[in-house]
Design a protein around this motif. Structure first.
Motif, PDB file in Angstrom:
ATOM      1  N   ASP A 137      41.743  41.651  43.790  1.00 26.43           N
ATOM      2  CA  ASP A 137      40.463  40.953  43.653  1.00 26.43           C
ATOM      3  C   ASP A 137      40.153  39.959  44.763  1.00 26.43           C
ATOM      4  O   ASP A 137      38.992  39.720  45.080  1.00 26.43           O
ATOM      5  CB  ASP A 137      40.402  40.242  42.302  1.00 26.43           C
ATOM      6  CG  ASP A 137      40.323  41.245  41.164  1.00 26.43           C
ATOM      7  OD1 ASP A 137      39.734  42.317  41.371  1.00 26.43           O
ATOM      8  OD2 ASP A 137      40.850  40.947  40.084  1.00 26.43           O
TER       9      ASP A 137
ATOM     10  N   HIS B 213      43.975  41.208  32.220  1.00 26.49           N
ATOM     11  CA  HIS B 213      44.328  39.823  32.573  1.00 26.49           C
ATOM     12  C   HIS B 213      43.890  38.849  31.483  1.00 26.49           C
ATOM     13  O   HIS B 213      44.643  37.963  31.086  1.00 26.49           O
ATOM     14  CB  HIS B 213      43.689  39.435  33.919  1.00 26.49           C
ATOM     15  CG  HIS B 213      44.059  40.376  35.024  1.00 26.49           C
ATOM     16  ND1 HIS B 213      43.443  41.593  35.186  1.00 26.49           N
ATOM     17  CD2 HIS B 213      45.000  40.294  35.984  1.00 26.49           C
ATOM     18  CE1 HIS B 213      43.990  42.219  36.209  1.00 26.49           C
ATOM     19  NE2 HIS B 213      44.934  41.459  36.716  1.00 26.49           N
TER      20      HIS B 213
ATOM     21  N   PHE C 124      37.002  36.381  39.070  1.00 27.07           N
ATOM     22  CA  PHE C 124      36.835  34.938  39.239  1.00 27.07           C
ATOM     23  C   PHE C 124      36.974  34.482  40.680  1.00 27.07           C
ATOM     24  O   PHE C 124      36.534  33.395  41.042  1.00 27.07           O
ATOM     25  CB  PHE C 124      37.828  34.179  38.347  1.00 27.07           C
ATOM     26  CG  PHE C 124      39.160  33.906  38.980  1.00 27.07           C
ATOM     27  CD1 PHE C 124      40.145  34.865  39.013  1.00 27.07           C
ATOM     28  CD2 PHE C 124      39.424  32.670  39.554  1.00 27.07           C
ATOM     29  CE1 PHE C 124      41.377  34.611  39.604  1.00 27.07           C
ATOM     30  CE2 PHE C 124      40.655  32.400  40.147  1.00 27.07           C
ATOM     31  CZ  PHE C 124      41.628  33.377  40.173  1.00 27.07           C
ATOM     32  N   LYS C 125      37.568  35.308  41.517  1.00 26.02           N
ATOM     33  CA  LYS C 125      37.815  34.877  42.889  1.00 26.02           C
ATOM     34  C   LYS C 125      36.527  34.705  43.688  1.00 26.02           C
ATOM     35  O   LYS C 125      36.540  34.113  44.759  1.00 26.02           O
ATOM     36  CB  LYS C 125      38.766  35.840  43.574  1.00 26.02           C
ATOM     37  CG  LYS C 125      40.136  35.786  42.919  1.00 26.02           C
ATOM     38  CD  LYS C 125      41.205  36.416  43.764  1.00 26.02           C
ATOM     39  CE  LYS C 125      42.564  36.217  43.143  1.00 26.02           C
ATOM     40  NZ  LYS C 125      42.757  37.040  41.941  1.00 26.02           N
TER      41      LYS C 125
ATOM     42  N   THR D 110      39.267  36.629  33.574  1.00 22.47           N
ATOM     43  CA  THR D 110      39.101  36.543  35.027  1.00 22.47           C
ATOM     44  C   THR D 110      38.412  37.747  35.649  1.00 22.47           C
ATOM     45  O   THR D 110      37.994  37.675  36.801  1.00 22.47           O
ATOM     46  CB  THR D 110      40.479  36.351  35.698  1.00 22.47           C
ATOM     47  OG1 THR D 110      41.410  37.225  35.059  1.00 22.47           O
ATOM     48  CG2 THR D 110      40.952  34.918  35.586  1.00 22.47           C
ATOM     49  N   ALA D 111      38.352  38.862  34.920  1.00 27.39           N
ATOM     50  CA  ALA D 111      37.695  40.039  35.513  1.00 27.39           C
ATOM     51  C   ALA D 111      36.882  40.772  34.454  1.00 27.39           C
ATOM     52  O   ALA D 111      37.211  40.744  33.262  1.00 27.39           O
ATOM     53  CB  ALA D 111      38.733  40.992  36.108  1.00 27.39           C
TER      54      ALA D 111
ATOM     55  N   PRO E 119      45.391  33.147  32.945  1.00 25.70           N
ATOM     56  CA  PRO E 119      46.201  34.300  33.361  1.00 25.70           C
ATOM     57  C   PRO E 119      46.596  34.125  34.824  1.00 25.70           C
ATOM     58  O   PRO E 119      45.730  34.032  35.691  1.00 25.70           O
ATOM     59  CB  PRO E 119      45.242  35.479  33.175  1.00 25.70           C
ATOM     60  CG  PRO E 119      43.867  34.906  33.301  1.00 25.70           C
ATOM     61  CD  PRO E 119      43.954  33.472  32.837  1.00 25.70           C
ATOM     62  N   SER E 120      47.894  34.063  35.105  1.00 25.91           N
ATOM     63  CA  SER E 120      48.320  33.561  36.419  1.00 25.91           C
ATOM     64  C   SER E 120      49.169  34.531  37.216  1.00 25.91           C
ATOM     65  O   SER E 120      50.025  35.235  36.673  1.00 25.91           O
ATOM     66  CB  SER E 120      49.099  32.258  36.230  1.00 25.91           C
ATOM     67  OG  SER E 120      48.222  31.270  35.708  1.00 25.91           O
ATOM     68  N   GLY E 121      48.908  34.534  38.536  1.00 18.27           N
ATOM     69  CA  GLY E 121      49.664  35.354  39.480  1.00 18.27           C
ATOM     70  C   GLY E 121      50.189  34.480  40.598  1.00 18.27           C
ATOM     71  O   GLY E 121      51.355  34.131  40.665  1.00 18.27           O
ATOM     72  N   ASN E 122      49.292  34.098  41.493  1.00 18.20           N
ATOM     73  CA  ASN E 122      49.663  33.162  42.555  1.00 18.20           C
ATOM     74  C   ASN E 122      49.451  31.706  42.132  1.00 18.20           C
ATOM     75  O   ASN E 122      49.678  30.787  42.908  1.00 18.20           O
ATOM     76  CB  ASN E 122      48.845  33.449  43.822  1.00 18.20           C
ATOM     77  CG  ASN E 122      49.695  34.130  44.879  1.00 18.20           C
ATOM     78  OD1 ASN E 122      50.881  33.834  44.994  1.00 18.20           O
ATOM     79  ND2 ASN E 122      49.105  35.027  45.650  1.00 18.20           N
ATOM     80  N   PHE E 123      48.954  31.501  40.973  1.00 12.76           N
ATOM     81  CA  PHE E 123      48.804  30.169  40.370  1.00 12.76           C
ATOM     82  C   PHE E 123      47.781  29.264  41.059  1.00 12.76           C
ATOM     83  O   PHE E 123      47.835  28.046  40.924  1.00 12.76           O
ATOM     84  CB  PHE E 123      50.173  29.463  40.251  1.00 12.76           C
ATOM     85  CG  PHE E 123      50.954  29.977  39.075  1.00 12.76           C
ATOM     86  CD1 PHE E 123      51.621  31.195  39.144  1.00 12.76           C
ATOM     87  CD2 PHE E 123      50.969  29.277  37.886  1.00 12.76           C
ATOM     88  CE1 PHE E 123      52.296  31.702  38.034  1.00 12.76           C
ATOM     89  CE2 PHE E 123      51.647  29.771  36.770  1.00 12.76           C
ATOM     90  CZ  PHE E 123      52.320  30.985  36.853  1.00 12.76           C
ATOM     91  N   GLY E 124      46.826  29.880  41.780  1.00 12.98           N
ATOM     92  CA  GLY E 124      45.752  29.080  42.360  1.00 12.98           C
ATOM     93  C   GLY E 124      44.826  28.568  41.269  1.00 12.98           C
ATOM     94  O   GLY E 124      44.453  27.396  41.228  1.00 12.98           O
ATOM     95  N   ASN E 125      44.470  29.453  40.350  1.00 12.10           N
ATOM     96  CA  ASN E 125      43.564  29.101  39.269  1.00 12.10           C
ATOM     97  C   ASN E 125      44.155  27.966  38.429  1.00 12.10           C
ATOM     98  O   ASN E 125      43.485  26.976  38.119  1.00 12.10           O
ATOM     99  CB  ASN E 125      43.339  30.361  38.412  1.00 12.10           C
ATOM    100  CG  ASN E 125      42.073  30.310  37.591  1.00 12.10           C
ATOM    101  OD1 ASN E 125      41.357  29.312  37.600  1.00 12.10           O
ATOM    102  ND2 ASN E 125      41.807  31.374  36.872  1.00 12.10           N
TER     103      ASN E 125
ATOM    104  N   ALA F  28      46.516  42.009  39.316  1.00 13.73           N
ATOM    105  CA  ALA F  28      46.177  40.824  40.120  1.00 13.73           C
ATOM    106  C   ALA F  28      47.177  39.697  39.851  1.00 13.73           C
ATOM    107  O   ALA F  28      47.142  38.668  40.521  1.00 13.73           O
ATOM    108  CB  ALA F  28      44.756  40.365  39.821  1.00 13.73           C
TER     109      ALA F  28
HETATM  110  C1  LIG Z   1      43.755  36.772  41.152  1.00  9.74           C
HETATM  111  C2  LIG Z   1      43.594  37.071  39.723  1.00  9.74           C
HETATM  112  C3  LIG Z   1      44.381  36.449  38.748  1.00  9.74           C
HETATM  113  C4  LIG Z   1      45.457  35.457  39.115  1.00  9.74           C
HETATM  114  O1  LIG Z   1      44.947  34.276  39.660  1.00  9.74           O
HETATM  115  P1  LIG Z   1      45.882  33.276  40.478  1.00  9.74           P
HETATM  116  O2  LIG Z   1      45.002  32.199  40.929  1.00  9.74           O
HETATM  117  O3  LIG Z   1      46.460  34.070  41.611  1.00  9.74           O
HETATM  118  O4  LIG Z   1      46.955  32.844  39.540  1.00  9.74           O
HETATM  119  C5  LIG Z   1      44.143  36.742  37.426  1.00  9.74           C
HETATM  120  N1  LIG Z   1      43.207  37.647  37.062  1.00  9.74           N
HETATM  121  C6  LIG Z   1      42.448  38.285  37.966  1.00  9.74           C
HETATM  122  C7  LIG Z   1      41.466  39.287  37.498  1.00  9.74           C
HETATM  123  C8  LIG Z   1      42.608  38.013  39.327  1.00  9.74           C
HETATM  124  O5  LIG Z   1      41.843  38.645  40.212  1.00  9.74           O
END
Ligand SMILES: *Cc1c(COP(=O)(O)O)cnc(C)c1O
Length: 433
Positions: free
Chosen positions: A138, A356, A106-107, A380-381, A247-253, A301
């Motif tokens: 990603d 994810h 998704f990035k 997201t992927a 699905p969240s990591g840095n929470f930008g999405n 991710a």
């Molecule tokens: C980056 C990423 C996430 C997390 O997105 P954030 O915006 O960082 O929360 C989730 N899934 C995939 C496949 C990613 O590349």
């Protein structure tokens, strides 16, 4: 539109400054002074609009004072070269597929929009801009693909050695040209720390025009709001209430989703779905935020111990925990649960997801047990990006798309560095000269 530093709200900057700098001098994140609300007519017409039309309407209310309409159209044209389909899995369950871009995650959306905006902003500048990006996999590939060959821009990507998948590593180390990959002996938080230190280092800042393509940069974050509207446009008829699991990591999405909600998106609830890195879901249940060390998982991710957009989420709700939880709830899952999620999705619903997406599905399922609603989870992927994990968990052979097959033949070119700042600084100065 002016942007303010959330650590020092009296500091106001233009769009250009917010985007070119990414962060204020005090490391504060920028947010728009006001979040504009889309007019009723936009929602009346939403279902008849295609992705680019929606993208234009949403960006125009946010950025239209700063970017001429033709320029914005051009940026949108070069961003959305792929579809973002909403697929129905059963009666009230949908998946939004964000992985149809060139790097299959998704990035691509944020990186391509940012690249277009950036190229326009730096046109005519005499000094080259260096984009620093920490990646858990990603982001680096999306940014490399989006900025490859752009004049006046150099890209330096930091990734944690041994903690990204083989395909991800190939995607971010094989471009060459204006893209440099640094393989850091450390984890993602080390990479992120080095990038943050570079931004406050006087030598580097006086010598280089540094900026970031992480989701701390508003130009990467904001375009991600667009596809939430596009998701709603694809729902048939009246489906409210709607919940979306991210699905969240840095929470930008997710932050982009919350911004969309403030712009009028008719979504009842967002669900933060996390892996064993769960500082934010803990905060949602307890009201206390405690960043922690990164834990390595199969949904790499999202391996972020101290998510860099958390302060933005708090700020959007005036740091009122109660208010945050009206719009947002959250759940987390370990690797075994994630694997079971992939299996359940495949066996019960015939959908092959990546790890994810499986985490997002689990969070949504948990929410829907107690809440009658239409549910959307975000994938997201492409599952082929996490091939070994998906195949070993589900026993299903994953079809690998053409662009990924071609990568196999390319040669990795990365510079190995330790996670100390002095090492990084020296290489940065050498590489960007
Ligand atoms: C980056 C990423 C996430 C997390 O997105 P954030 O915006 O960082 O929360 C989730 N899934 C995939 C496949 C990613 O590349």
């Amino acid at each position: 539109m002016k942007f303010y530093n959330i650590n020092n709200p009296s500091e106001r900057v233009s769009l250009k400054q917010a985007v070119l700098r990414s962060l204020s001098g005090s490391s504060g994140l920028y947010l728009p002074e006001q979040i504009p609300v889309l007019p009723h007519s936009f929602f009346r017409n939403l279902r008849s609009q295609d992705l680019k039309e929606t993208a234009f309407a949403v960006s125009e209310v946010m950025l239209g004072d700063d970017i001429p309409a033709e320029t914005l159209e051009g940026i949108i044209d070069q961003t959305f070269t792929f579809p973002i389909p909403l697929k129905q899995l059963k009666q009230n369950l949908y998946v939004l597929e964000l992985f149809h871009g060139p790097t299959l995650a998704f990035k691509d959306v944020g990186a391509r929009f940012m690249s277009g905006l950036f190229s326009w902003l730096v046109k005519g500048e005499d000094k080259e801009v260096t984009i620093l990006t920490a990646t858990s996999g990603d982001t680096g590939s999306a940014v490399a693909s989006a900025f490859f060959g752009k004049s006046g821009i150099k890209v330096v990507i930091l990734y944690p050695s041994g903690k990204v998948s083989e395909i991800q590593e190939k995607q971010l180390t094989t471009m060459g040209g204006n893209i440099t990959a640094l393989e850091v002996n450390g984890d993602f938080d080390d990479c992120q720390r080095l990038v943050k230190m570079a931004f406050v280092d006087d030598d580097l800042n006086s010598g280089l025009n540094l900026t970031s393509a992480n989701s701390i940069n508003f130009a990467r974050l904001f375009p991600q709001s667009i596809y939430y509207f596009h998701a709603m446009a694809q729902l048939p008829g009246k489906m409210e209430p709607v919940a979306i699991s991210v699905p969240s990591g840095n929470f930008g999405n997710l932050t982009a989703g919350l911004i969309a909600k403030k712009m009028g998106l008719p979504v009842d609830k967002f669900i933060a779905s996390c892996n064993s890195n769960h500082a934010v879901t803990d905060y949602l249940s307890s009201g206390i935020y405690v960043p922690s060390k990164t834990i390595k998982t199969i949904s790499n991710a999202m391996d972020v111990g101290n998510p860099n957009n958390f302060p933005r989420i708090a700020e959007l709700y005036n740091k009122d925990h109660n208010d945050v939880t009206k719009d947002l709830t959250g759940y987390w899952y370990n690797d075994d649960e994630t694997r079971s999620g992939m299996v359940e999705l495949f066996e019960r619903l015939g959908y092959l997801s990546d790890p994810h997406g499986a985490v997002a599905f689990l969070g949504l399922s948990e929410y829907m047990k107690r809440n009658d609603c239409t549910g959307i989870f975000i994938e997201t992927a492409h599952p082929a990006k996490f091939l070994e994990e998906v195949e070993s968990s589900t026993g299903v052979k994953v079809p690998v798309p053409e662009p990924l097959l071609k990568l196999k033949e390319l040669k990795k070119q990365a510079v190995k560095i330790e996670s100390s700042f002095s090492d990084f600084k020296e290489i940065l100065i050498r590489r960007t000269r």
